[in-house]
Enzyme design. Structure first.
Site, mmCIF file in Angstrom:
data_model
loop_
_atom_site.group_PDB
_atom_site.id
_atom_site.type_symbol
_atom_site.label_atom_id
_atom_site.label_comp_id
_atom_site.label_asym_id
_atom_site.label_seq_id
_atom_site.Cartn_x
_atom_site.Cartn_y
_atom_site.Cartn_z
ATOM 1 N N ALA A 33 21.062 101.420 53.292
ATOM 2 C CA ALA A 33 20.164 102.396 52.646
ATOM 3 C C ALA A 33 20.693 102.854 51.285
ATOM 4 O O ALA A 33 19.930 103.351 50.462
ATOM 5 C CB ALA A 33 19.987 103.601 53.559
ATOM 6 N N LYS A 105 0.632 105.779 67.237
ATOM 7 C CA LYS A 105 -0.524 104.919 66.956
ATOM 8 C C LYS A 105 -1.847 105.646 67.109
ATOM 9 O O LYS A 105 -2.793 105.385 66.361
ATOM 10 C CB LYS A 105 -0.508 103.663 67.838
ATOM 11 C CG LYS A 105 -0.257 103.904 69.338
ATOM 12 C CD LYS A 105 1.202 103.845 69.676
ATOM 13 C CE LYS A 105 1.476 104.482 71.018
ATOM 14 N NZ LYS A 105 2.304 103.672 71.865
ATOM 15 N N VAL A 132 2.998 100.045 66.117
ATOM 16 C CA VAL A 132 2.381 98.810 66.632
ATOM 17 C C VAL A 132 3.453 97.824 67.077
ATOM 18 O O VAL A 132 4.356 97.479 66.307
ATOM 19 C CB VAL A 132 1.485 98.145 65.553
ATOM 20 C CG1 VAL A 132 0.811 96.899 66.118
ATOM 21 C CG2 VAL A 132 0.450 99.123 65.026
ATOM 22 N N ILE A 136 8.786 94.943 66.916
ATOM 23 C CA ILE A 136 8.408 93.806 66.043
ATOM 24 C C ILE A 136 7.991 94.346 64.672
ATOM 25 O O ILE A 136 7.121 95.223 64.612
ATOM 26 C CB ILE A 136 7.214 93.013 66.636
ATOM 27 C CG1 ILE A 136 7.501 92.577 68.066
ATOM 28 C CG2 ILE A 136 6.889 91.813 65.755
ATOM 29 C CD1 ILE A 136 6.310 91.901 68.749
ATOM 30 N N GLU A 190 2.320 105.182 78.315
ATOM 31 C CA GLU A 190 1.928 106.387 77.592
ATOM 32 C C GLU A 190 1.961 107.583 78.539
ATOM 33 O O GLU A 190 1.945 107.416 79.759
ATOM 34 C CB GLU A 190 0.499 106.220 77.049
ATOM 35 C CG GLU A 190 0.359 105.124 76.020
ATOM 36 C CD GLU A 190 1.282 105.333 74.835
ATOM 37 O OE1 GLU A 190 1.137 106.327 74.124
ATOM 38 O OE2 GLU A 190 2.168 104.493 74.620
ATOM 39 N N ASP A 201 -4.655 102.243 74.145
ATOM 40 C CA ASP A 201 -3.443 102.098 73.314
ATOM 41 C C ASP A 201 -3.519 100.810 72.478
ATOM 42 O O ASP A 201 -3.229 100.815 71.276
ATOM 43 C CB ASP A 201 -2.212 102.074 74.242
ATOM 44 C CG ASP A 201 -0.921 101.861 73.481
ATOM 45 O OD1 ASP A 201 -0.444 102.799 72.832
ATOM 46 O OD2 ASP A 201 -0.391 100.727 73.526
ATOM 47 N N LYS A 205 -3.761 100.291 68.287
ATOM 48 C CA LYS A 205 -2.890 99.388 67.510
ATOM 49 C C LYS A 205 -3.713 98.320 66.790
ATOM 50 O O LYS A 205 -3.449 97.991 65.634
ATOM 51 C CB LYS A 205 -1.872 98.737 68.452
ATOM 52 C CG LYS A 205 -0.878 99.746 69.045
ATOM 53 C CD LYS A 205 -0.130 99.148 70.221
ATOM 54 C CE LYS A 205 0.907 100.094 70.788
ATOM 55 N NZ LYS A 205 1.453 99.648 72.069
#
Ligand code: HSE
Length: 436
Positions: A33, A105, A132, A136, A190, A201, A205
């Site tokens: 960073a 989301k 989402v 990944i 959830e 859900d 997404k």
């Protein structure tokens, strides 16, 4: 340079994972960073959880508004989930000039436009990679890595809980409710697990992915949504016999009529890579006009996997703190004044192949009646299974696989088949996608 100060809202599965990974990898994260990243305050209702995670020395509060109003905090990380008070907290943080990272989301899918407009006005970033497909980096891939392409379609297994349930049902013959309880215990599901099993859900997404892929507004309300709760062990077995796996898929596709946006159980040929994505793993297949098909795979839920995406966003925001807001990557990939008004097409206009399962009286002429209805609608049959009736039963399962057909025609054919005296109960229908 002074470390960046993070205010963490929520210390559940993802919040806990974020605190742990930020601490464990602090040195390497700072090297990436360009400065240190420190959690300065945590808002949580479960203070004892902080001790279990080894973050009891960080300033703790039960009042999340205290954190978003704290002038010392640079980045607010919202990991509470749900619509409210998450929306009020995020808008207050933005109003106070803070950057926001969220895994929420539902919030982005429903209120993203308002939140991004506010962020634009205030010159801050709202980052949502973790919203989402868990760990990944699909948002970054679509928004930046594939920016040269016209996306033609994408299809994804984007709910870990649902995929875990379908996998356990197929591999171990386990009961739906039993696997769902395990997914809840593992922190995948959830707060309201019907969001997972009824596709809400995944629809949240998918509407985010579709917006970023096609440069259209977020349209959760126009997403066709069907869950997995009606899938039976028989369907899983018949699909297998026909050479398919049943997956809960989100599909977004550009067509001449507009954009298809749909979430439903789907039969996928067994030899496709995505058909072999099992357990809590997610995968998204994206077809771009230049790159061709690309596949993104990884854990779709879980503490450290989702924290990986949250922290990547925190690092990204830290790197852009000094960047002119006009030169940042747009929230929804396309410049805000460049979103297209391409409509989301009505489900009746969608064209797919179908798996149909029906329970029929074991007597002469039944098949002829069913195939006449299909034939009248120009629906062509690709494969067919009929089992011998079980001992003492007068009804048999008939399973049909059709070629591609218009959904509206299929709906009216199913309506007519269900009215036949020789058919008992409802026809089970699962869409089929070749994804080739
Ligand atoms: N409940 C979600 C899932 C969590 O199972 O995929 C990750 O978004």
């Amino acid at each position: 340079m002074k470390p960046v100060k993070v205010g963490l809202l929520g210390l559940g599965t993802v919040g806990g994972g974020t605190a742990v990974v930020l601490k464990r990898n602090a040195d390497e994260i700072a090297r990436r960073a360009g400065r240190g990243i420190e959690i300065d305050a945590i808002a949580t209702l479960e203070l004892e959880q902080a001790a279990a995670l080894g973050v009891e020395n960080i300033r703790l509060t039960k009042d999340a508004f205290e954190v978003v109003n704290d002038p010392d905090i640079d980045i607010v990380v919202e990991l509470i989930g749900g619509y409210s008070p998450a929306k009020e907290l995020v808008l207050t943080a933005i109003e106070n000039g803070k950057h926001v990272v969220t895994a929420n989301k539902a919030l982005i899918a429903l209120h993203g436009e308002e939140i991004f407009a506010k962020a634009q006005e205030k010159g801050v970033v709202v980052a949502f990679e973790a919203a989402v497909a868990g760990g990944i980096p699909i948002i970054k891939s679509l928004r930046e890595g594939l920016a040269a392409n016209q996306v033609e379609w994408l299809a994804g297994i984007i709910n870990g809980t649902g995929n875990f349930i379908l996998t356990e049902m197929r591999e171990k013959g386990r009961d739906f409710a039993d696997v769902l309880s395990e997914a809840q215990a593992l922190g995948y599901a959830e707060a309201d697990p019907t969001f997972d099993v009824e596709g809400i859900d995944a629809a949240h997404k998918l509407s985010i992915l579709s917006s970023i892929a096609f440069g259209i507004p977020l349209q959760f309300d126009k997403t066709y949504t069907e869950g997995i709760s009606k899938i039976t062990q028989e369907d899983v077995a018949y699909a297998d016999e026909l050479g398919y796996r049943i997956k809960h898929l989100g599909v977004a596709r550009r067509t001449d009529a507009g954009v298809e946006q749909r979430v439903h159980p789907t039969l996928i040929p067994k030899d496709r890579l995505i058909a072999n994505v099992n357990g809590v793993m997610n995968a998204v297949l994206v077809k771009g006009d230049a790159v061709g098909a690309t596949l993104y795979y990884g854990a779709g839920a879980g503490d450290e996997a989702t924290a990986s995406a949250v922290i990547a966003d925190i690092i990204d925001v830290t790197r852009t703190l000094t960047t002119d807001p006009e030169n940042r990557v747009p929230h929804l990939a396309f410049q805000p004044n460049e979103l297209a008004d391409t409509p989301v097409v009505d489900m009746d206009q969608v064209e797919t192949a179908y798996y149909l399962r029906m329970s029929a009286k074991n007597e002469a002429g039944v098949l002829a009646e069913v195939t006449r209805i299909l034939g009248d609608k120009n629906i062509s049959i690709k494969a067919f299974i009929q089992k011998e009736p079980k001992q003492g039963e007068s009804e048999v399962d008939i399973i049909l696989l059709t070629h591609r057909v218009n959904e509206g025609d299929m709906n009216s054919a199913i309506e007519q088949i269900e009215k036949l005296d020789v058919i008992a109960g409802d026809v089970m229908r699962i869409r089929v996608e070749a994804l080739s």
